[in-house]
Design an enzyme around this catalytic site. Structure first.
Site, PDB file in Angstrom:
ATOM      1  N   HIS A   1     -41.633  47.155   3.443  1.00  0.00           N
ATOM      2  CA  HIS A   1     -40.597  47.644   2.626  1.00  0.00           C
ATOM      3  C   HIS A   1     -41.571  48.445   1.681  1.00  0.00           C
ATOM      4  O   HIS A   1     -42.860  48.639   1.699  1.00  0.00           O
ATOM      5  CB  HIS A   1     -40.033  46.381   1.819  1.00  0.00           C
ATOM      6  CG  HIS A   1     -39.170  45.813   2.344  1.00  0.00           C
ATOM      7  ND1 HIS A   1     -37.773  46.196   2.271  1.00  0.00           N
ATOM      8  CD2 HIS A   1     -39.153  44.707   3.287  1.00  0.00           C
ATOM      9  CE1 HIS A   1     -37.083  45.249   2.936  1.00  0.00           C
ATOM     10  NE2 HIS A   1     -37.869  44.480   3.583  1.00  0.00           N
TER      11      HIS A   1
ATOM     12  N   GLU B   1     -44.805  45.179   0.348  1.00  0.00           N
ATOM     13  CA  GLU B   1     -44.261  46.136  -0.254  1.00  0.00           C
ATOM     14  C   GLU B   1     -45.528  47.091  -0.565  1.00  0.00           C
ATOM     15  O   GLU B   1     -46.544  46.844  -0.827  1.00  0.00           O
ATOM     16  CB  GLU B   1     -43.755  45.614  -1.672  1.00  0.00           C
ATOM     17  CG  GLU B   1     -42.610  44.441  -1.492  1.00  0.00           C
ATOM     18  CD  GLU B   1     -41.412  45.138  -1.317  1.00  0.00           C
ATOM     19  OE1 GLU B   1     -41.341  46.419  -1.221  1.00  0.00           O
ATOM     20  OE2 GLU B   1     -40.473  44.505  -1.087  1.00  0.00           O
TER      21      GLU B   1
END
Length: 382
Positions: free
Chosen positions: A266, A342
């Site tokens: 992500h 992330e």
């Protein structure tokens, strides 16, 4: 002498384009807005082309609704990206006053593209899949379909032999997080080069790869949802053929082939660091999984300065995990190491090159470091 600037033309009618024009009558100060996802109120991603720039002159673009975006605190410290050729992207001076986001470019050419982050085009995705399938030992194992019927290829690197670890990496559940597919390109690059450490990993494990989970949203210029308005990373306990066939496809393939490790890639709008979120809140979380998470994080810190363990999301309390999330759902179902990785839209604090910031190249380099860590850990994953 007064210089009269040429009229500007603003366009977003292309892959991942997103912008609304409020007032383009002043070529030096163009007022714009970000368009929400088509079936959702989410908005943050923007991508547009400005034609008719006057070389040597400063052109300013103002996104007037940025303060109402999904993650409006993310604009503080952020710099937009621009490109003259859609190949080389660079950061431009950007300010946020709490309501509007403004960025400026002293034009060198008559046209330029601007975006929230370096886009990963669908054409490049198609080329990536084709390139991957030409790598010995990599096959197109299955193809799912999005809400609008776009292909979702599942690649497998490895021979599928009994006893091998099954390592899954998926990316871009949230379509505006284009750094995620740049990461996947880094994975394919390593497979293509077939260096000794990669060959050793593939002797013990098969890699299952979905480079883009949300092609509809990516093409439409969405931030967070698919064509049906579904946040895919909130659909893992309720996947359906009409609202989230993308997740349902991944789940069915996991059930068929098995999972020993799951990494969901992500981008985070607000936190200017690379980090992972684990499954410590899962009801099935065990000391073995905690040790695996620690080993992964500690090892990745040693492999790259871009990874750190200080900044990230708050840890979930025991038994309080949100099981609609992909990593939590898969970790619970298969009792495996399962992480969300992330990367930043902003820059990694203390970045070595603040003019470039976090970009596709650094996302690809991070993927290579992750593969090295998985190679070190593979024997312990089951």
């Amino acid at each position: 002498m007064t210089l009269t600037l040429s009229p500007l033309h603003i366009d977003c009618d292309f892959d991942s384009g997103n912008i609304l024009i409020s007032d383009a009558s002043d070529p030096s100060h163009t007022r714009l807005a970000i368009r929400p996802d088509s079936c959702s109120d989410h908005f943050q991603w923007f991508h547009f082309k400005a034609s008719g720039l006057t070389p040597g002159q400063v052109h300013t673009f103002v996104l007037e609704n940025a303060g109402q975006s999904s993650y409006n605190e993310a604009w503080t410290g952020y710099q937009a990206v621009a490109s003259y050729d859609q190949q080389q992207w660079f950061r431009v001076p950007t300010q946020f006053d709490g309501k509007a986001l403004s960025f400026a470019l002293k034009a060198e050419q008559p046209q330029a593209w601007f975006a929230y982050f370096e886009p990963y085009p669908r054409a490049r995705h198609n080329q990536l899949i084709e390139r991957a399938t030409r790598v010995p030992g990599v096959e197109l194992l299955a193809t799912g379909r999005s809400v609008e019927g776009r292909d979702i290829p599942l690649l497998r690197a490895g021979d599928g032999a009994p006893g091998k670890r099954k390592l899954w990496i998926i990316a871009q559940q949230h379509p505006g997080e284009h750094m995620a597919e740049w990461f996947m390109e880094g994975v394919i690059d390593r497979l293509e080069h077939n260096d000794p450490s990669m060959a050793a990993l593939l002797q013990q494990a098969d890699l299952y790869l979905i480079a883009n989970m949300n092609p509809d949203g990516a093409v439409r210029g969405h931030l967070r949802t698919n064509a049906a308005g579904q946040d895919l990373n909130r659909a893992w306990q309720s996947a359906s053929t009409d609202k989230s066939p993308e997740v349902l496809f991944a789940q069915l393939q996991m059930k068929q082939h098995g999972v020993d490790m799951f990494l969901d890639v992500h981008g985070d709008e607000e936190i200017p660091h690379v980090f992972t979120a684990g499954c410590e809140g899962n009801p099935g979380y065990t000391p073995r999984l905690a040790d695996l998470e620690k080993t992964f994080r500690d090892s990745l810190c040693k492999r790259t300065v871009d990874f750190q363990q200080v900044h990230g999301y708050p840890r979930s309390a025991p038994g309080q995990a949100n099981l609609t999330l992909g990593a939590n759902s898969v970790g619970q179902a298969y009792e495996c190491l399962s992480l969300t990785l992330e990367m930043p839209f902003k820059d990694h604090d203390g970045a070595p090159n603040p003019q470039t910031g976090w970009n596709g190249l650094r996302s690809k380099a991070l993927a290579s470091a992750v593969l090295d860590v998985l190679g070190q850990m593979v024997a312990t994953l089951r």
